[in-house]
Write an enzyme that holds these catalytic residues in place. Structure first.
Site, PDB file in Angstrom:
ATOM      1  N   GLU A 316      -1.426 -11.245  -1.621  1.00 15.33           N
ATOM      2  CA  GLU A 316      -2.344 -10.150  -1.989  1.00 15.33           C
ATOM      3  C   GLU A 316      -1.888  -9.576  -3.318  1.00 15.33           C
ATOM      4  OE1 GLU A 316      -1.518  -7.864   1.582  1.00 15.33           O
ATOM      5  OE2 GLU A 316      -3.287  -8.718   2.552  1.00 15.33           O
ATOM      6  N   GLU A 332      -8.132  -6.155  -3.076  1.00 15.18           N
ATOM      7  CA  GLU A 332      -8.136  -5.357  -1.849  1.00 15.18           C
ATOM      8  C   GLU A 332      -8.624  -3.947  -2.132  1.00 15.18           C
ATOM      9  OE1 GLU A 332      -4.421  -5.488   0.268  1.00 15.18           O
ATOM     10  OE2 GLU A 332      -5.008  -3.837   1.584  1.00 15.18           O
ATOM     11  N   CYS A 334      -7.717  -1.246  -0.797  1.00 15.03           N
ATOM     12  CA  CYS A 334      -6.547  -0.368  -0.917  1.00 15.03           C
ATOM     13  C   CYS A 334      -5.910  -0.437  -2.299  1.00 15.03           C
ATOM     14  CB  CYS A 334      -5.470  -0.764   0.095  1.00 15.03           C
ATOM     15  SG  CYS A 334      -5.908  -0.367   1.784  1.00 15.03           S
ATOM     16  N   CYS A 412      -5.804  -1.564   7.178  1.00 14.58           N
ATOM     17  CA  CYS A 412      -5.296  -0.630   6.180  1.00 14.58           C
ATOM     18  C   CYS A 412      -6.421  -0.013   5.360  1.00 14.58           C
ATOM     19  CB  CYS A 412      -4.277  -1.315   5.270  1.00 14.58           C
ATOM     20  SG  CYS A 412      -4.870  -2.768   4.423  1.00 14.58           S
TER      21      CYS A 412
END
Ligand SMILES: [Zn+2]
Ligand SMILES: [Zn+2]
Lengths: 647, 647
Positions: A316, A332, A334, A412
């Site tokens: 990631e 991502e 996040c 998350c």
């Protein structure tokens, strides 16, 4: 002086009322927060249980059982509590607060006498704690606990959660550090660094800042702690066999020597946020210089046009300069949120609009793309180009999903969206006693105290659909302060009127600074032209050469199969195309769509079989193209999508 | 009638003399075969041992030890013996033959009384044999043993190796099949199917054809044997969790129902080759129809312009129609070779030049790209676009190498190249009593018996550098036969003279059929125009849209950083570019290079930092481009490479 010059406006000081953001915030409040509570308590049918609350009950001795879920499962309830705290600020809710208080009590019951609080080790044996800081997330949980506790304290004034967090922070302080007898470790997944700074703001306890600074200073020093830890405790580092090695954790060299964003993208921007916090509090120019270099590397070499970061699924992670594949990207949700965290801290130190530009870019594109328009499904990965068949049949695109996924169990991104959007006011407005910086344009009513006097400022706008913002000031006493209005980087022409009189609007580092004595009913009209524009990428970006992005205001647009048919790779924009915008209230909860003159590679002669033939020259058929905002993609029939279009 | 109408010319009947292929064949003979012998015997310094010969010594009871290496390690010596056999045909070598004979004796000593011969199970326990046909390659080893044994018998007339193979085939026949008490299994990695057909040609033993046909017929029948085998023996199928499932092995459904090439590419084309063999021998129209469908699917939907197949590293597999990424491709050298195997068999049944076109495409591009010009290093993966930094830093491109690798230990591709190029004559020429088909143009002298009379035919050509081929026939007696000259699919204009007189050259299914009574000193002059041409891909191929390939004759050309600088993505060909060809004898062992008018995206204004800016329209700077043949890339300073160029 070198310090933070601005602070976020607390969510209870700004009543957001515009249809764009209000809608999102209500989704979070009415849907995401209650749904997550059910998930944390394993009450979602057909979903894998979270075990999060159950782990706390077991750790507290209220139930028998084993630890279940991911090693960082505790953090889920902390993120939920943080979102709840922000939500309570702008929308008090007794019942929700009661649930939160009870949950905090449960967390407190699990806390050990010395303050330690990680249910994985409490349940599995405390003698093992602090033996795998690299991968076991005890300090990550400390970080999220602390962020939540600080938010909850600010929201409710109640100290219970704050004291729990202080207890755990002090326990970590007692065990980690360079002093004799302590473990010279630091977090494998960063977040505690910035959280401890926020805690220090409240406690003023030097230990909290010292611990944050120690985490930053010691990270990546030779000999590498994670190597020592592996050797001592028999842990194995999965990333040693990869190009990244310990830079996966941003722990391969001292942070001040790091000048390229590397490794796991979320961890990276969380670290950089912590570095900026520590730099500002310790007047550490060298550390701030590292932050600046890392920032420049991200935004000038490694950031997608949507504000997404993290070019690869493997780890990631960031890859390398100018490597920005649109179809295998990780991006991502996040990580885009973490980039906003980093940006806000850099902005607070510098008052430079370039940071707010990136906040806006990420927020309106790569962050909210992560949630469906009904708030019920979520993306972890935010691709800029999708062919559904490839997601299914090309293993290297298996992380890319053509539709958002229901949010179950360990997750998350959804709670991260929840805590960001619930505290949006703090990103939109930053201030000090004499200045109010307007970073993001959102409608609503802001109460702010300036030079000791209360002012109520009303913002009326339909942003991001048009660039007109009307601002009205109400006060009992005339008040001198600076109203700093951001002129976004995308805006090349705007006009400004104060009480109907044209004022020259020359931005300085991205802001028009209006310093005057503001009287009751003073009003400002800011009009930012918002034409459709085409944006190109640096020609070093292999994936974007010969292509452009359609943008309008802060929004990135995209082509969807639902509007343009399949085989989007065949589509070109015409040279200097005419664009036609229309607000479609029924479409995708109301969006401005863009029609453009385009063309499609002719399939003439390919009716039969075949893969290759003698080149017949450029042959196109006219095509009317329809673009929708990127964030709203795949809220209809799933299909292909493309952000970058051939020109 | 439905059958094979042609047979390959044996390598001892054709003395290849042109500088292009002779060079390759001598590399194989002088370098690859001796080097592999050292490797098989673990005598390469700093290389991981092969253990191949050692395993045979242990299995034969000549040494104590355990089995080491891959489960299919035995096959390495078989592939080597096959290459040796072909090499001996066109270049007798007593010492090499003696080494081969001794090796065959060793193999024979390892053979069990019932004929069984797989050292993995002989060493580890025969009670376990035939319990994991899915992944343990016993039948793969049978296949390669048989192919080698047939070749060695043809080369030397010695039966020893042939008898070993017959013994193992008969053993397998006794244990596998649908009869009561037999295991209803088939190979996890195909190759035995076509090998058994070749064996049947010599033995005429119906059992051998029956076993091949059984492997074909039973494959993929419900209930799936591999599922049953897993359940019974506790094996686990790695691929069940992937999109492919048992189609990874082409064993998810009956082969006659398969109409898309799926799964592991090498296995697939080996299977299809076996299907064609069985279809031809059993007049099985339905099976042949499946071969045709699979062929069409590959060449019209899943084949790279270089003849490479297998679009993904995951499972070294086909993906889906029109999915042909140039930078993450697998394109294993063995798969292109397997495609040639399949093509030759389809050609032998149909005499259709479309199959020979693909043979030529794969051979001159995706196969020989697999070996360096000095014969010392090899590619498994043959990419069409490479950025070296991405190979290092993007995990999903880690299989793509910017330079060929030294050949050590376990290695499928190098010996496969060796056995193909050593037997090149059989691909270049196919014949029967009355016809000689010239598929590939190569210089040399062919001895062929036609209608009972000896003819010597001399081919003089500089192919692939130019399209002129001079053919002279020498015979003692006038002989009537058909000389079929292939007019390649790439050739749109050619002229033909017989004894100086212009003849109309109208190809039929790709061949000009010259049927006449050939007299001594008859000569033919075929002149195929070989202009530089641009080729485009079907617009459904996402990765190639807006691009073209430069080709000349059978050769695909590419841009290399060594000639054109880095950032190849910035390069465009001009509209209707002028091309300029030059034979450069000193470059890359002598190649025709192509210069072309091109242009490069201007980097003006990007001197500072930055990723995105308002689109400034198309801005180019002129650039002279230099193309080299694709097969010869990365034989100089490593760097970027691209086959498809923007137009
Ligand atoms: Zn996330
Ligand atoms: Zn291979």
């Amino acid at each position: 002086m070198f310090e933070k010059k601005l602070k976020p406006v607390a969510p209870d000081h700004m009543k957001i009322q515009d249809r764009f953001w209000k809608e999102y915030m209500e989704l979070i409040r009415n849907h995401v927060i209650p749904y997550q509570w059910e998930a944390l308590n394993d009450r979602i049918e057909n979903a894998e249980p979270s075990y999060c609350i159950q782990n706390f009950r077991v750790a507290a001795g209220l139930e028998k059982g084993t630890f279940q879920g991911m090693v960082f499962q505790d953090s889920d309830v902390y993120k939920w509590l943080e979102a709840v705290a922000y939500s309570l600020m702008w929308h008090p809710d007794e019942e929700l607060e009661k649930t939160a208080d009870e949950t905090i009590e449960l967390i407190g019951k699990a806390q050990q006498p010395d303050g330690y609080l990680d249910t994985y080790y409490i349940i599995n044996g405390l003698e093992k704690r602090f033996t795998n800081l690299m991968d076991h997330h005890e300090l990550y949980c400390l970080g999220h606990m602390t962020e939540a506790a600080v938010a909850y304290y600010k929201a409710t004034g109640k100290r219970r959660f704050l004291d729990i967090a202080i207890g755990y922070a002090d326990c970590v302080y007692d065990h980690l550090g360079m002093e004799d007898g302590k473990i010279p470790g630091y977090p494998g997944h960063e977040v505690a660094e910035m959280a401890l700074c926020a805690l220090h703001d409240i406690t003023k306890d030097e230990k909290h800042l010292k611990l944050a600074k120690y985490f930053i200073d010691q990270r990546g020093q030779q000999p590498l702690f994670f190597d020592q830890e592996c050797e001592k405790n028999g842990n194995k580092c999965f990333w040693d066999d990869t190009y990244m090695q310990k830079q996966y954790y941003q722990a391969g060299k001292p942070v001040r020597d790091q000048d390229k964003a590397e490794g796991h993208a979320v961890r990276a921007v969380y670290l950089y946020s912590g570095m900026a916090e520590v730099a500002a509090r310790t007047e550490d120019q060298e550390l701030f210089a590292a932050c600046e270099k890392l920032w420049e590397n991200i935004v000038n070499r490694q950031m997608y046009v949507t504000g997404a970061i993290g070019a690869t699924e493997h780890g990631e992670a960031f890859t390398f300069d100018y490597d920005l594949p649109n179809d295998t990207v990780y991006g991502e949700t996040c990580a885009a949120i973490g980039l906003i965290f980093f940006a806000r801290r850099m902005f607070e130190i510098t008052k430079d609009g370039k940071y707010a530009d990136v906040m806006e870019r990420a927020l309106y594109n790569g962050v909210i793309s992560g949630m469906s328009l009904d708030g019920k499904s979520f993306f972890y990965v935010n691709p800029l180009e999708v062919v559904p068949e490839a997601c299914e049949k090309d293993y290297h695109k298996r992380h890319v999903k053509p539709v958002r996924q229901k949010w179950f169990g360990c997750a998350c991104c959804p709670p991260n969206i929840a805590r960001l959007l619930s505290s949006l006011a703090g990103y939109a407005f930053e201030e000090n006693e004499h200045e109010l910086y307007v970073n993001l344009y959102t409608g609503g009513v802001l109460n702010t105290r300036k030079n000791g006097r209360e002012n109520q400022i009303t913002f009326e706008t339909d942003y991001p659909w048009n660039g007109q913002v009307k601002i009205t000031i109400e006060n009992q006493e005339n008040t001198e302060f600076t109203l700093a209005l951001r002129i976004p980087g995308w805006c090349s022409s705007c006009s400004l009127k104060i009480n109907g009189e044209e004022v020259e609007a020359v931005p300085e580092k991205g802001y028009v600074l209006l310093n005057k004595v503001w009287k009751n009913e003073d009003n400002i009209l800011l009009e930012m032209d918002m034409p459709v524009r085409l944006v190109e990428a640096n020609p070093k970006v292999r994936e974007d050469i010969g292509k452009a992005v359609v943008m309008r205001g802060p929004l990135v647009y995209c082509l969807e199969e639902a509007d343009n048919g399949p085989q989007l790779q065949q589509i070109y924009l015409k040279e200097e195309p005419k664009f036609c915008t229309e607000f479609q209230p029924e479409l995708l909860k109301g969006v401005v769509t863009i029609k453009a003159e385009g063309k499609r590679v002719s399939s003439h002669g390919w009716e039969g079989e075949g893969l290759y033939r003698t080149y017949t020259g450029k042959q196109f058929e006219d095509a009317e193209l329809k673009f929708i905002p990127y964030y709203a993609w795949t809220n209809r029939t799933p299909g292909e999508m493309a952000v970058w279009v051939r020109v």
